[in-house]
Design a protein around this motif. Structure first.
Motif, short mmCIF file in Angstrom:
data_model
loop_
_atom_site.label_atom_id
_atom_site.label_comp_id
_atom_site.label_asym_id
_atom_site.label_seq_id
_atom_site.Cartn_x
_atom_site.Cartn_y
_atom_site.Cartn_z
N ASN A 21 1.28 -0.78 0.32
CA ASN A 21 -0.01 -0.05 -0.10
C ASN A 21 0.95 1.30 -0.27
O ASN A 21 0.98 2.18 -0.64
N ARG A 22 2.25 1.07 0.69
CA ARG A 22 2.71 2.39 0.69
C ARG A 22 3.93 2.50 -0.55
O ARG A 22 4.05 4.29 -0.83
N GLU A 23 4.07 1.56 -0.63
CA GLU A 23 4.62 1.75 -2.48
C GLU A 23 3.79 2.00 -3.34
O GLU A 23 3.93 2.53 -3.94
N ARG A 24 2.18 1.65 -3.60
CA ARG A 24 1.43 2.52 -4.17
C ARG A 24 0.99 3.75 -4.04
O ARG A 24 0.89 4.52 -5.18
N VAL A 51 -6.61 2.89 -2.18
CA VAL A 51 -6.16 2.72 -0.86
C VAL A 51 -7.14 3.91 -0.62
O VAL A 51 -7.69 4.90 -0.79
N GLY A 52 -7.62 3.71 0.70
CA GLY A 52 -8.66 4.72 2.06
C GLY A 52 -7.47 5.68 2.17
O GLY A 52 -7.02 5.81 2.55
N ASN A 53 -8.55 6.88 2.08
CA ASN A 53 -7.84 8.77 2.62
C ASN A 53 -6.95 8.01 4.46
O ASN A 53 -6.21 8.16 4.34
N ALA A 54 -7.77 6.90 4.58
CA ALA A 54 -7.11 7.00 6.40
C ALA A 54 -6.36 6.10 6.36
O ALA A 54 -4.49 6.84 6.73
N ARG A 58 -1.96 7.58 7.55
CA ARG A 58 -1.13 6.27 8.06
C ARG A 58 -0.30 6.39 7.86
O ARG A 58 0.44 6.42 8.40
N ASN A 59 0.50 6.57 6.77
CA ASN A 59 1.35 6.31 6.23
C ASN A 59 2.32 7.64 5.79
O ASN A 59 3.28 8.14 6.30
N PRO A 61 1.61 11.53 7.44
CA PRO A 61 0.31 12.71 7.69
C PRO A 61 0.20 14.44 7.76
O PRO A 61 -0.85 14.62 7.97
N ASP A 62 0.67 14.60 6.17
CA ASP A 62 1.46 15.62 5.87
C ASP A 62 1.95 15.61 4.05
O ASP A 62 2.26 14.31 3.96
N ARG A 63 1.74 16.08 3.23
CA ARG A 63 1.66 16.48 1.92
C ARG A 63 3.37 16.56 1.71
O ARG A 63 4.28 16.00 1.38
N ASP A 64 3.72 17.16 3.29
CA ASP A 64 5.97 17.48 3.28
C ASP A 64 6.24 15.90 3.59
O ASP A 64 7.09 16.04 3.19
N ALA A 65 5.78 16.00 3.91
CA ALA A 65 5.96 14.00 4.18
C ALA A 65 6.03 12.57 3.59
O ALA A 65 6.90 12.18 2.67
N LEU A 66 4.56 13.29 2.20
CA LEU A 66 5.01 12.62 1.54
C LEU A 66 5.51 12.75 -0.24
O LEU A 66 6.14 11.87 -0.49
N VAL A 67 5.51 14.31 0.05
CA VAL A 67 6.56 14.85 -1.28
C VAL A 67 7.73 14.49 -0.56
O VAL A 67 8.56 13.83 -1.78
N ARG A 68 8.63 14.23 0.65
CA ARG A 68 10.07 13.66 1.17
C ARG A 68 9.83 12.30 0.65
O ARG A 68 10.49 12.02 -0.57
N GLU A 69 9.39 11.29 0.49
CA GLU A 69 9.24 9.74 0.35
C GLU A 69 9.43 9.88 -1.12
O GLU A 69 10.21 9.30 -1.41
N VAL A 70 8.42 11.00 -1.97
CA VAL A 70 8.89 10.51 -3.41
C VAL A 70 10.13 11.30 -4.20
O VAL A 70 10.86 10.29 -4.42
N VAL A 71 10.29 11.65 -2.94
CA VAL A 71 11.83 12.90 -3.64
C VAL A 71 12.70 11.73 -3.72
O VAL A 71 13.89 11.30 -4.01
N CYS A 72 13.04 11.10 -2.09
CA CYS A 72 13.17 10.16 -1.96
C CYS A 72 13.66 9.43 -2.88
O CYS A 72 14.81 8.73 -2.17
#
Length: 214
Positions: A21-24, A51-54, A58-59, A61-72
């Motif tokens: 789910n995290r990879e998707r 996946v659901g919003n929850a 859960r993976n 918590p905010d947009r910055d965390a997702l952007v950082r994961e994508v960039v990394c």
């Protein structure tokens, strides 16, 4: 008599479906950031990821965390491409060229506008990923230079700037229509890196430290 303390419990390993789910989510986020820009709704990313919003929150918590994961994740794949190029035993310049084209396909530079003032560019994960790719690119260039194939007046910074400029159309749906030009223009640039140099470059060699101070 000392009281025996229970052994510390190990944190449970993430389940395989949770990792998928995290990879998707990361894959969907990268695609949508490139296609539509940095303000794409997170709910839409969750929908594309299936996946659901929850689950998304859960993976991440905010947009910055997702952007950082994508960039990394993109930088990590770019570093893996550089590592693979370093294992090649053939033509050193051709190995460097293949890496440059692979790096362009990752479209990391289309994600750069998302690194806003609120984005922690000094986060340890991001710094480690960036240092890894820079180290491998420097090694690729040094090998091509030692073989007499790379002009001596260019540095890693020169390469990184050129790849960034040539493979960074503005994020948004229209940018996908110019992808067919990227590799053509990258090859023109790579031809200009070959030794012997056919002209004198203005200015001085650009280093990674120059880029960081810019």
């Amino acid at each position: 008599m000392q009281t025996a303390h229970p052994a510390p419990r190990k944190a449970p390993r993430p389940r395989a479906d949770a990792l998928r789910n995290r990879e998707r989510i990361v894959t969907a986020a990268r695609e949508m950031f490139v296609e539509f820009g940095p303000e794409v709704p997170l709910d839409e990313i969750a929908r594309r990821a299936g996946v659901g919003n929850a689950t998304l929150y859960r993976n991440f918590p905010d947009r910055d965390a997702l952007v950082r994961e994508v960039v990394c994740s993109v930088i990590d794949r770019t570093a893996e491409a550089a590592e693979a190029a370093l294992t090649e035993t053939g033509d050193a310049f051709e190995a460097l060229s293949r890496f440059v084209h692979t790096a362009a396909d990752e479209r990391i530079n289309a994600l750069c506008p998302m690194m806003s003032s609120t984005f922690d560019q000094h986060h340890p994960d991001l710094v480690a990923a960036r240092e890894r790719v820079e180290r491998h690119v420097a090694a690729l260039m040094e090998r091509a230079g030692a073989a007499g194939q790379l002009r001596p007046d260019v540095g890693v910074g020169d390469l990184m700037v050129a790849v960034a400029q040539l493979s960074r159309p503005p994020a948004g749906a229209a940018c996908l229509h110019v992808d067919r030009f990227v590799h053509r223009h990258l090859q023109l640039f790579l031809d200009g890196l070959r030794a012997p140099a056919r002209s004198d470059l203005p200015g001085t060699t650009t280093t990674l430290e120059d880029l960081r101070q810019a």
